[in-house]
Every structure is written in C-alpha cells, then in structure tokens.
Design an enzyme around this catalytic site. Sequence first.
Site, PDB file in Angstrom:
ATOM      1  N   HIS A   1      36.071  39.838  38.674  1.00  0.00           N
ATOM      2  CA  HIS A   1      36.955  40.072  39.856  1.00  0.00           C
ATOM      3  C   HIS A   1      37.118  41.840  39.414  1.00  0.00           C
ATOM      4  O   HIS A   1      37.541  42.382  37.657  1.00  0.00           O
ATOM      5  CB  HIS A   1      38.375  39.977  39.905  1.00  0.00           C
ATOM      6  CG  HIS A   1      38.769  39.168  38.677  1.00  0.00           C
ATOM      7  ND1 HIS A   1      40.617  40.421  37.717  1.00  0.00           N
ATOM      8  CD2 HIS A   1      39.354  38.056  38.766  1.00  0.00           C
ATOM      9  CE1 HIS A   1      40.761  39.605  37.410  1.00  0.00           C
ATOM     10  NE2 HIS A   1      39.946  38.395  37.025  1.00  0.00           N
TER      11      HIS A   1
ATOM     12  N   HIS B   1      44.470  38.008  29.131  1.00  0.00           N
ATOM     13  CA  HIS B   1      46.094  38.805  29.872  1.00  0.00           C
ATOM     14  C   HIS B   1      46.904  39.441  28.119  1.00  0.00           C
ATOM     15  O   HIS B   1      47.773  39.573  28.419  1.00  0.00           O
ATOM     16  CB  HIS B   1      47.195  37.434  30.111  1.00  0.00           C
ATOM     17  CG  HIS B   1      46.301  37.205  31.735  1.00  0.00           C
ATOM     18  ND1 HIS B   1      46.883  36.582  32.430  1.00  0.00           N
ATOM     19  CD2 HIS B   1      44.923  36.944  32.196  1.00  0.00           C
ATOM     20  CE1 HIS B   1      46.574  36.139  33.375  1.00  0.00           C
ATOM     21  NE2 HIS B   1      45.005  36.958  33.439  1.00  0.00           N
TER      22      HIS B   1
ATOM     23  N   ASP C   1      34.674  34.175  35.868  1.00  0.00           N
ATOM     24  CA  ASP C   1      35.395  34.977  35.720  1.00  0.00           C
ATOM     25  C   ASP C   1      36.242  33.478  34.593  1.00  0.00           C
ATOM     26  O   ASP C   1      37.203  33.393  34.667  1.00  0.00           O
ATOM     27  CB  ASP C   1      36.993  34.949  36.687  1.00  0.00           C
ATOM     28  CG  ASP C   1      38.179  35.335  36.871  1.00  0.00           C
ATOM     29  OD1 ASP C   1      38.236  36.345  35.599  1.00  0.00           O
ATOM     30  OD2 ASP C   1      38.928  35.209  37.936  1.00  0.00           O
TER      31      ASP C   1
ATOM     32  N   GLU D   1      42.910  40.324  41.917  1.00  0.00           N
ATOM     33  CA  GLU D   1      42.535  38.383  41.452  1.00  0.00           C
ATOM     34  C   GLU D   1      43.567  38.561  40.899  1.00  0.00           C
ATOM     35  O   GLU D   1      44.696  37.520  41.327  1.00  0.00           O
ATOM     36  CB  GLU D   1      41.423  37.974  40.685  1.00  0.00           C
ATOM     37  CG  GLU D   1      41.571  36.676  40.921  1.00  0.00           C
ATOM     38  CD  GLU D   1      42.369  36.431  39.564  1.00  0.00           C
ATOM     39  OE1 GLU D   1      41.956  34.625  39.229  1.00  0.00           O
ATOM     40  OE2 GLU D   1      42.368  37.078  38.420  1.00  0.00           O
ATOM     41  N   GLU D   2      43.980  39.301  39.962  1.00  0.00           N
ATOM     42  CA  GLU D   2      45.546  38.482  39.168  1.00  0.00           C
ATOM     43  C   GLU D   2      46.834  39.018  39.035  1.00  0.00           C
ATOM     44  O   GLU D   2      47.792  37.786  39.624  1.00  0.00           O
ATOM     45  CB  GLU D   2      45.442  39.895  38.159  1.00  0.00           C
ATOM     46  CG  GLU D   2      44.266  40.190  36.838  1.00  0.00           C
ATOM     47  CD  GLU D   2      44.293  38.805  35.934  1.00  0.00           C
ATOM     48  OE1 GLU D   2      45.256  38.145  36.033  1.00  0.00           O
ATOM     49  OE2 GLU D   2      43.042  38.285  35.239  1.00  0.00           O
TER      50      GLU D   2
ATOM     51  N   ASP E   1      38.514  39.370  30.785  1.00  0.00           N
ATOM     52  CA  ASP E   1      38.978  39.596  32.132  1.00  0.00           C
ATOM     53  C   ASP E   1      39.522  40.598  32.930  1.00  0.00           C
ATOM     54  O   ASP E   1      40.505  41.071  33.004  1.00  0.00           O
ATOM     55  CB  ASP E   1      40.696  38.286  31.589  1.00  0.00           C
ATOM     56  CG  ASP E   1      40.854  37.948  33.014  1.00  0.00           C
ATOM     57  OD1 ASP E   1      40.678  37.727  33.705  1.00  0.00           O
ATOM     58  OD2 ASP E   1      42.353  37.237  33.212  1.00  0.00           O
TER      59      ASP E   1
END
Lengths: 462, 462
Positions: A289, A432, A361, A335-336, A301
Amino acid sequence: MQNEESLEPSINSSFCVLRSAFLVLVISFTGSAAAETIADQIIQRELAGSQAYDTLSYLTDNIGQRLSGSKGAAAAVKWTTDRFRSWGVPVTTEKVMVPHWVRGAEEARLVSHMDQKIVLTALGGSVATSMMGLTADVVEVNSFDELKALGAKAKGKIVFYNNPMDMDLVRAHRGFEAYGKAVAFRSSGPSRAAEYGAVAALIRSVGSASLRTTHTGALRYDPNQPKIPAAAMTAEDAMLVDRLLKKGERVRMHLLLTPRILPDVESANVIAELRGSEKPEEIVVIGGHLDSWDLGTGAIDDGSGVAMVMETMRLLKEMNLTPKRTIRCVLFMNEENGSNGGRAYFANHKNDKHVAAIESDSGVAAPTGFRTTLKGDALTALERRAEPLAAIGAAKFETTRETGADTSFLIEAGVPGFSFVPEPLHYFDYHHTPADTLDKVDPKELAQDSAAVAALTWILAN
Amino acid sequence: MQNEESLEPSINSSFCVLRSAFLVLVISFTGSAAAETIADQIIQRELAGSQAYDTLSYLTDNIGQRLSGSKGAAAAVKWTTDRFRSWGVPVTTEKVMVPHWVRGAEEARLVSHMDQKIVLTALGGSVATSMMGLTADVVEVNSFDELKALGAKAKGKIVFYNNPMDMDLVRAHRGFEAYGKAVAFRSSGPSRAAEYGAVAALIRSVGSASLRTTHTGALRYDPNQPKIPAAAMTAEDAMLVDRLLKKGERVRMHLLLTPRILPDVESANVIAELRGSEKPEEIVVIGGHLDSWDLGTGAIDDGSGVAMVMETMRLLKEMNLTPKRTIRCVLFMNEENGSNGGRAYFANHKNDKHVAAIESDSGVAAPTGFRTTLKGDALTALERRAEPLAAIGAAKFETTRETGADTSFLIEAGVPGFSFVPEPLHYFDYHHTPADTLDKVDPKELAQDSAAVAALTWILAN
C-alpha cells in the site's frame, strides 16, 4: 498494515472452488525445471543489482509521509506511475475516493499534577476537542468488562484503556498476534467509552518499544454513539497515569486535539502489468500500500512492501522475462484508514480471473517465507516449486486465513492468498510511530525480500 | 549531568596539600574493624527496606520536570526539605539565583521536500527565531575545521553539525567519553557558526538510542558573537537531511523556535546534615542535583542521584548511626544550565573543612563502584576499607580527574572527590530526552546504588 480483528476475512464457499482450481494449476507445472532455474536467476540478479532501496528512498526521503488525501499521497501516485513508465512497464491508475483527515495540535497535561506534559497523539479519524480543549478526571480500565463494571462512573470522564502489548508474544516472534489483541481498544474503545458518557478516550500506544514514542492508527466510530476525541499516550505516559491512579490519587487532565476531517479526496490505486504470454487472462496480483501514517515516513509500513513489488516488475522487465500468466502489481491507496483502495480494486476487477494474490505489508527484515491460504497437497506442490527461495531463507510457508487487508476482498472471494513474512521481531518497535523512517531499513535485507517476492511471483505466474 | 569539556577541573596546587591530609586520614583508620561491620549492616538494611524508589517516584511522578526557575524546581526544593524534616534530619536551604529559560514552540519542516516535518528540540538557553520563524538553506559540517573551510558560504545559512556519538565507545561502556566528544558541537557550535554569519545552528541529538528522540542540553553563547537560535534534530532527521544533501539536493528548512529567557529566579540548594560526634568540623559532602531538563521528568538525570543521597541520610538516621565526621547532603540546584548551585555552595562554604565529596550524577543501573581523584597509597588504603561494597558489586575504584560538575569547585580546591558509577551502557539512551522517566529505573538497582553510596559515605565519615 491495520491488522484489525474485524478485517479477518471469513472463508466462504467460492474459496473452496477456486482453491481446487489452483491446486490443479500448481500440480500442473510440477516437474518443469525451467521455472526453478529462472527463479534462481531472479534471486541472484536482484541480490546483485537491487534498486529497491532507491525506490524506497525516494518514497520516504523525497516524498515523506503519504497519508490518504495528503499531498504526499498524491505525489506518490504520480511518482510511482512515472517510475513504472520509465522502466517500460505498462501502468494505469484507478480512481479511489479516500478520507482526508488532517492531524492538528495534540497537547495534554495533568492539571492535578504540576501541569506535567503528557505525550500523546490523536488516533486516526478522531474528532477534535473544542478549540479550548477539555478538562476531566481520568478513569482507567483494562478491558471492556471493566468499562462495563464502571458503568455510569465513566460519565464526564476520560476513559483510559491501559493495555500493553504482550511482550512475551513479541519476543516469541508472534508480535502480530500481540498487536491484534491490544489494538481492539484502539478500534472500538472510543465508541464503547462514549456509550457510558465518557468525554474522551485514551489508549496506551500499541508498540513493542518506546522512548516516549507515540503510536497512531485508525479508530472506528460506532455510528450509534456520540463521537468523542481519542488519542494514544506513550507507554511512559500511560505508566505514569497508571502509577498515580494506583497511589489512589485523583488524576485530572487537560486535553487539546484539533484534527480536521475534510471532504473526501479523489486518489488512486496504481496498477502496472506484465502481460502473460500463454494465459494472459489469468492474473497473479502482487501488492503493497502506497499510503502511510503521517507521523513517520512509512518506510516499513508500507514503503518497503511497495518497493518490493515495484522492484519485482522492474527486475522482470530488466531481465526480459515474459511470464505465462499476467503479473499485475497494485499499489493500493488508503489501507491505513479505510481500505478504500482494496475495496475499489475488488469492485472493479472481481470478474477478472485471479489465480493468486501476494501482499507485502509486514515490514522489512531478513526474509523467512510466506503465509498462505493454501494447505495440503496444493501447498506441498508449491513448496517443491519454491525450493530456490531457500537460498535466501524465504522458503517457509505457513497456512493462515488472513494474508493482508488490501487483498482480503480477493481472498474472501476465494483467491489463494500469500503474504510475505520478514522476521517480525522489531516490526512493532517502529510501525505507526514517528520512528518509521528509512534508517530502519537494511538495504541488503530489502534486496533479499524483493528477491523472495519476485521469485514467488515468477513461480506462481508460470 | 553536563559533562562539558570546559567543566573539567584543573588540578591546582592546593589539591596536593589537601590530598596528603586525606591520605593521613584514610591511613589513620586502617585497622579498625567497626566501620566495616557497620558498612555491611548499612548495605543489608538498605537492600531490605529501601525507600529510595518512593523518593524518586514522588520527585518524578508527582512533581515532574524540575528545570531551573520552573515551578517543578521550586516544588522539589520544598518537598525535599520537608522530607528531610519528616525523617528528623536537620535541613536548611541556601539561596541560589538561577536562569529561567522556558521552552516554547519548536517546529521545523523541509520546504524543499514536501514540507516534511523535522523533529527537533531547542537547546537550553537558545534565543528564539522571530515569531514567523526563519527559512534558510541547510549546510552540513562534521567538524569546526569543515566549518572554517566553509567560511563565507555559511552566511545566511542554517549550519548543521552532523556528529553522532561514537557507538563503539558506548558499547565498550565508555559512553561518557563518547558524549564528551559529540557534545562540543552543542556547547560552542552555535556561536562558532554565528561567527561565519549563520542564521541558526542545528546539531544531531547526542544520544545512544533513538525512536525519533530529541536530546536537549545547554549551549554556551560566546558574548562576542551574535546569538543565533539553536536546536537538536533527532538522529533520524539528521540522517534524512544528510542523505538529501549527499544526493546533491538543495535542502531548505523553515524553523520556528520560541523559547523565552525570563529574569533570573531565586531558587535554592537544599542542605541536610548529620553532625559528626568526634570531628564535627570535618565534613563529608554527598550530593546530586535537584534540577532536571524539561523534556522528561529527570528520573535518571538526576532524580536517582538525589534519591541515593537522600536515602543515605534517611537510612543512617533510621539506623541511629552517628558518624564521627559530619555528613552533609547537598541537593544542588541548576547543574544543567549554569551550575549556579555548585558555585554558590562553594562560595558560601569554601572555608569549611571538607574531607571528601561524593557526587552521584551518572544515572541508575547496577552499581560498579566509584571514580575518585585519589590514587596510590591513599586509594589502596580506602579500597581495603571499602571491601564490604564488593557484596553489591560496587567495590571498583578508578582514578580520574573529574568527579562531577557540582562538586568540581570543591575538587578544584583540592578536596578528594568521588563519583558514583552505575553501569553506563544505557545511560545515554535516555539522558536529556523525553524518555528520562521513572519506568527506566529498576527499584532493586536503585536500592543497591543507594546502599553503595551510603556505605562509602559511612566509611569516609568514620
């Protein structure tokens, strides 16, 4: 990746039908030595001349964060499209409408304790407090049962879910399980607290390392409850509040969050294809992503996943390899905080004949292998074909029900799924957080990972 | 602790005179077994019933950061004074005027690269940019020689000193040396850059771990140069800027820093005493510093040192032990950005007969022993007396010229100095960062450290 409990796809009946089809497909090429030889060559060529790190470097250092709706996300769509084109790989984009949430001020202090600063970050999608902030007592719970027991006592309060990751699981290389458990409070905690009249919700940042490090991620509001502001305190701040409460002290916090929810924005999935020579209508999808969270630059990520699948296309093109089936590389948007890219791709392409979907991912580290929805004879046959992957330690296949958020729609419809698995020990140290940056990536490991993805892609497409 | 190169005391002639006096003192009690027995008892009692963690917990969790001039610093003076009193230990305060620097907004972004956020923190004492901030190109140097070579090219630019800590030294447990080298750019870098017309100065945060972690500390302006704003970028941000510059790209940054320099504030050293029974005029000073930086809560720098020396007084009082010489515990104010507490103590007490000074300002971890200005026979004699410390691994003595900033004035005047040395491997992971918080402290290790300080204090006072 989100890895939210509700995203786990259920296995429906069409799955079994298509899996049987795939079983035939896999078994049909058992015995052909050519694919293996080429897989070896792919691995060697990638290790010798990988450009994956250059791709990742541009995405993270030159473009930076790529949260859905941001100018970074738009720049990433444009740059990756141009990049495929520069490699001579046919590419197109596919419209995806995405939310546009913009982080604002995020400040908190303990007015009950010398105005001590509390370090926190808004959860993605959170509404704002008033511009003056709010001040309320903090009550702590460790489960939804405790919240229920608290009942009316939560009214007017800030509800604090103090749920650390299970570090025993992390150390046992099962960080994704630990994450899945702890993150339930991030997803549905705010609305559950609102149900009891809470004015805000706080969680303990869901990460496996902290130097006063915030860890964001999406919340999901229940449309039947009032939306209350929500944030993640660092592990240190969560432990501080917990200690003060355990001393029997009243903890009162001032909280200011000013994120804005702007109108949805038109964005895109980027789709590149190497058309198959013999069965072009049969498609192997590979994807990562393109969006990221906004605190770091999304190097692990999922810049690394994007770099691996882009590198697969670049490498096969450079090597002048034409697969028998079509290889389609999809850089999913959003995606997030919505999975709208995965959803849009499925809506637009559900009638295409997908024979496999590989999602990358899960970060970047030494490769270990793949998780897959395949099992039994189909898996055994594939394992034999995938022996070249052992040269880079990537030949381990583990059966799972879930291989990633973006391809979950395909998997649910019965397409055999694969998820690339690098060594997971440190993934949640950075994921994140503001520390998800390029320096966490070892270029050699990224090349090995790219080689693993490219080799499996080739094997599945031939 | 500051550990700035210029703070290293020179050894002057009075030192040799007083050292000889101490040598006589140490040798004079060789042969008395009583002190050793009591030292054993002190260690056992502390390990069994330490209250050091409770002290540290209040200082850090209930009071929080204690930067000179802040309300936290004032609260710490009051609370520690009350605490000594509650233990029945006579206590007084001593006026110290301190600077009052207050951190403001600190924001930066790369206007040349998608407005990427740069995480940084103002150096202590920095002047502000204008309220609109400043925008300038960034030029990188790795030494003052490189700055000199840059010359007029630094004019109008932001000078960026990219000097990481030497991690080989850190891993060799010589982090303090590595820190001393890298921190030179923090202290004098801003004025050196101003000399060439730079509009701001940036350093790479001086720490041994980072999750996008800022590391503050004091700068020292040269009165002959214009004062320019200065900040420390995280290691990650420093590496980002370095990578972009190495790609040959122009890096342009917008920088906003709004710290305020307010009028000096009256603060205090806290001084508690256990009066000696036989030679009350001979004084063993033990001390740590009550102020901290403002990003974390100063648990390791230097709440733990304060907790150890306070615990020494509490423990001796609880055990009804009266030393032969006077033990004076000084909680120094303003070690971090001025050393005015150490200076005031020396000005007020330079005519007192100090026979030894123990400073604890190197964090909290498993004890290893002490650095000391003693050497030769005097040290050998002491080592024999200090054998009980071996029970907690704290019996290693190493000769040094420097034992700490607050006692440096005494040491320079010839008082034998000691500095407590816990295992240093992780000290610079947290020191001066937002992550310097109570959770980094193991209560058992703090008790061992307190036992070591208390035992050596007793031995020196008897």
